[in-house]
Structure formats: C-alpha cells, structure tokens
Design an enzyme around this catalytic site. Structure first.
Site: not given
Ligand code: UD1
Length: 431
Positions: A22-23, A126, A131, A316, A408
């Site tokens: 999915k991701n 969320c 996030r 995850d 999902r």
């Molecule tokens: C993706 C995955 C999710 C997984 C996560 C971490 C998908 C669709 N989702 O989510 O299943 O759990 O990676 O492996 O691929 N952060 C910030 N600022 C930002 C962006 C992120 O502070 O602008 C922080 C987040 O709050 C979190 C960390 O960085 O603490 C990691 O988040 P991120 O890797 O971006 O997760 P997603 O891409 O949303």
C-alpha cells in the site's frame, strides 16, 4: 458497519499470498500526475485507500483503467491499472478528499512541478498524534516554491518552474522524501537530498521515476542526487511486496503456532522485524517462493524493541509485535520513537486480558498465559490488525468493530487467514 468475528485457539498452517505494498502504491499512483503519458502499475493491491486515491486523482484529470481478470487468475491476484494524466484539469485537492487519506497531500509535489501551482488542503486530524507537514513544505520552499497557507489550504506556486537545491531533512520523513523526489525530478538543475528516508517504498518510487525518464542516484542510501529533466514519459512498473503485511502475518503465525509460507514476501524488506521474531521463538526461512514462518512447541520469548526509520524495526509493525508479546513468557519493553500517541491499541489489548502499562514513549508488556475473547474496537490501521492477532490466540470469541480501518490496508484479510485455519468471518451490517 462491518465487524470481524474471530474464535481463537487455532494454529495457522498453509500459505498466504503477499499483496503489493500500500505505502508504495500510493506515491506511485501520485507520480502519474508528473507526465501526460500512461503509467501502468502492476500488482496494485485492492484496498480502500487505493480506490480513494483513484477518486482523488480523477478529480485532477487522471484517467484510470483497469485490466480485466485473465482466465484462471485468482481473485486475490494484484491488479494492473493504467493511469494517464494527459491533461491536468484541476490543481486543487479539496479538504473533503485529502482529509480522508493523509498521503493524498503528496499530490502537491507533482502538481507544483508540472503545472507551476497547487492548492492542497492540509490533511487535518489523524489518530496517531500530530502529523505535521512542515518538512514537506520546507523541501518545496528549498526548491524555490512560494508557499502560503490560507483557510486550511496550502497554496504553492512556482510559475517559472522549480530550481534544484540542497535539502537537508532534520528528521527522517517518508512523505517528505516522496514529496521532494517528485518535485525535484522536474526541477531545473541538480537537487541533493541529505538524510532522506531509506524505506523500500522510497526506492520503489525512485525506480519507477527512473523508468519514466528521471535521473536519480542513491535512493535507499542517506544521500539522493537528482538531476532535473524537462519532461517525463510513461512507464510500466510492478509494486513491491508489502513488508508490513508480510510482518503482520509472520507475527500472527508466531502467535498461534503453525507453519505458513508467505508467498512473494522478500525478507530483506523487513530484516529488523524478522530478527526480533526469531528472538521471540519463531523459525524464519527464506525460500525462492517467499518466506516460511514456523513456531512449534516452544513458547514465545519476551523481546524488547524500539521503532526506528528503515532499516530499524518499523513503527507500522509495533502494534502487531505488542500483540505477540502479550503471550510471551516474561516482560518486554516496546518503545515508539516515530509517532507520539501510537499506543491506542493498548487499552483494547487490555480488554482481551493483556497486561500492559505505559511509561512515556514505551509500553511494558507482562506476558500472560491466556487471553480471553471480548468485544474490541479498531482505532487505526495497524492497531486494528494487532487486535486480530491477539484474538487469534485468545480463548473464545472476539468481535472487532470499525473494520473499515483494516480494509484501508489489508487485502482479503479474513480470506487469507481463514484459508490457513483461522476461524474468522466478516459480519456485514448494513448501515
Ligand atoms: C509513512 C507511512 C506510514 C509510516 C510512516 C513512518 C505511507 C502512506 N505512510 O507516513 O505508514 O508509519 O511513514 O514509517 O507511506 N514529520 C514531521 N514533519 C513533517 C513530516 C513528518 O515532523 O513534515 C514527522 C512525523 O510527525 C513523524 C515522523 O516525522 O514523527 C515520520 O513521519 P513520516 O515518515 O513523514 O510519515 P508519513 O510519510 O506520514
């Protein structure tokens, strides 16, 4: 709303086909916005999030067609879809769509890179803590975009195109890396990403972008270099197998005991989690068919884990591993460092008889001899499947409500577990 009913206490034996990730599917589908030619994706999982993204992309003008099933092909086989954004008709991604699936925010990057503008709703609440998207916006700003936030929308503009730049991520972010990649491939000049995410899904996206004509080096390492090109073309790409689905079923087998072949699974995508499973007492062997998981006789040993960016233990799989540890012969400590507040499954696992207490960013799990079936509620995607794992080993009947969370991210969950001997069924409830 549908519920899932499980009667626990049955071993899992047989084989399970692992679906496309999915991701990886989500950013790959979004990448179709980068070109006016067709992007064909094979092995796309049949999931609610994929259907939702088809709707969102359709709103921007992406035509979608799906290959019919070939004679003899199992209903469970991944689908092949064609996505074509010949004309982008709308650069706005509205709140009612983006709020349903956070990852759809990533359309901001291809829209901005190809059309010079994007108006995308902030994703909103969320269940697993705040996030933010600050690092995604930082990356776009570094590439020369002008960003404003107005009435809950991010308005990004680069009328003269994006410009290559050095972007250093202070924190590893998967979404930030996908966004930066999709923006930089069409920027003028060279971009260097420092401390990008190294997750396999980032590598899969980069490989697909390269097939589309992008110039990217280093995906999967801690520095990615991108030389922008003027235009990308169509391509055909197969989505990599889902490492989270793989790990989830591996933990289910470790929990119930038994012997299951996870067909198509690739161990190198989740080595960190497999190492922990072996410590817990499972036997894991890689074959050319996939990954064989066995646990016979011996009990489950307690194992401490800490979630980390790839190649560490994935966040995850944290909830699923916690479910396994509820039956371990001793205490384990599970530390979550990626997301705050990702312990909503703790109170539901406790309803099944688990003994877990929270200490800051860690959960201490005291293994118990026996879990008991109960009514529980799914709270998010990965948390909900941890309840299924616990229920498979609990005495008596468990019903999991709010299973739309499971739909999902897990394709044909009850079918895949049921064919291995689990007593599991979906109770459909109209309305
Ligand atoms: C993706 C995955 C999710 C997984 C996560 C971490 C998908 C669709 N989702 O989510 O299943 O759990 O990676 O492996 O691929 N952060 C910030 N600022 C930002 C962006 C992120 O502070 O602008 C922080 C987040 O709050 C979190 C960390 O960085 O603490 C990691 O988040 P991120 O890797 O971006 O997760 P997603 O891409 O949303």
């Amino acid at each position: 709303m549908d519920r899932i009913r499980i009667v626990g206490g049955h071993q899992l034996n047989g084989s399970i086909q692992i679906s496309g990730a999915k991701n990886a599917a989500l950013p790959l589908m979004i990448a179709s916005l980068l070109t006016d030619e067709a992007l064909t994706l094979e092995n796309l999982p049949r999931l609610a999030d994929v259907s939702m993204l088809v709707r969102i992309l359709g709103n921007h003008g992406v035509d979608y067609s799906i290959n019919g099933k070939r004679p003899g092909e199992a209903a469970i086989a991944g689908q092949t879809v064609h996505l074509r954004a010949e004309r982008v008709v709308d650069t706005t991604a509205p709140y009612d769509l983006v709020s349903k699936m956070r990852a759809s925010f990533w359309v901001v990057a291809p829209l901005l890179a190809r059309m010079g503008e994007a108006r995308v709703s902030l994703p909103g609440g969320c269940a697993i803590g705040t996030r933010p998207v600050d690092l995604l916006l930082m990356a776009l700003e570094r590439l020369g975009a002008d960003i404003e936030i107005e009435n809950g929308y991010v308005i990004a503009k680069a009328p003269h195109g994006l410009k290559g730049a050095e972007i250093e991520f202070p924190k590893v972010t998967v979404g930030g890396t996908h966004t930066a990649l999709m923006a930089a491939v069409l920027a003028h000049g060279k971009t260097v990403l420092i401390n990008p995410a190294r997750e396999p899904e980032v590598v899969d996206l980069a490989e697909c972008l390269i097939k589309m004509g992008a110039k990217i080096k280093g995906a999967g390492t801690s520095v990615i270099e991108i030389d922008g090109v003027a235009k990308l073309g169509g391509a055909r790409h197969a989505v990599l197998p889902d490492r989270i689905e793989t790990g989830t079923y591996a933990m289910a087998v470790a929990m119930t005991g038994g012997d299951v072949m996870l067909q198509g699974a690739r161990p190198e995508l989740l080595q960190g989690a497999l190492d922990s499973l072996v410590q817990a007492g499972a036997k894991v062997s890689a074959t050319n068919e996939g990954l064989r998981i066995q646990r016979n006789g011996a009990g489950i040993s307690p194992v401490d884990i800490t979630t980390e960016p790839f190649p560490g233990f994935p966040t995850d799989l944290q909830a699923q591993f916690m479910a396994l540890m509820t039956r371990a012969g001793g205490s384990s400590r599970i530390r979550e460092t990626i997301f705050e507040n990702r312990f909503m499954h703790v109170s539901e696992l406790s309803r099944l008889g688990a003994r877990i207490r929270l200490e800051g960013d860690a959960a201490i799990v005291d293994g118990v001899d026996k879990l008991n079936g109960a009514q529980v509620m799914a709270t998010d995607l990965r948390a909900s499947v941890s309840l299924v794992i616990a229920a498979l080993a609990a005495e008596g009947e468990t019903t999991v409500s709010r299973v739309y969370h499971l739909d999902r991210g897990f394709e044909h969950l009850e079918h895949k577990l049921g064919q291995c001997g689990a007593h599991i069924e979906r109770l459909s409830n109209p309305g």
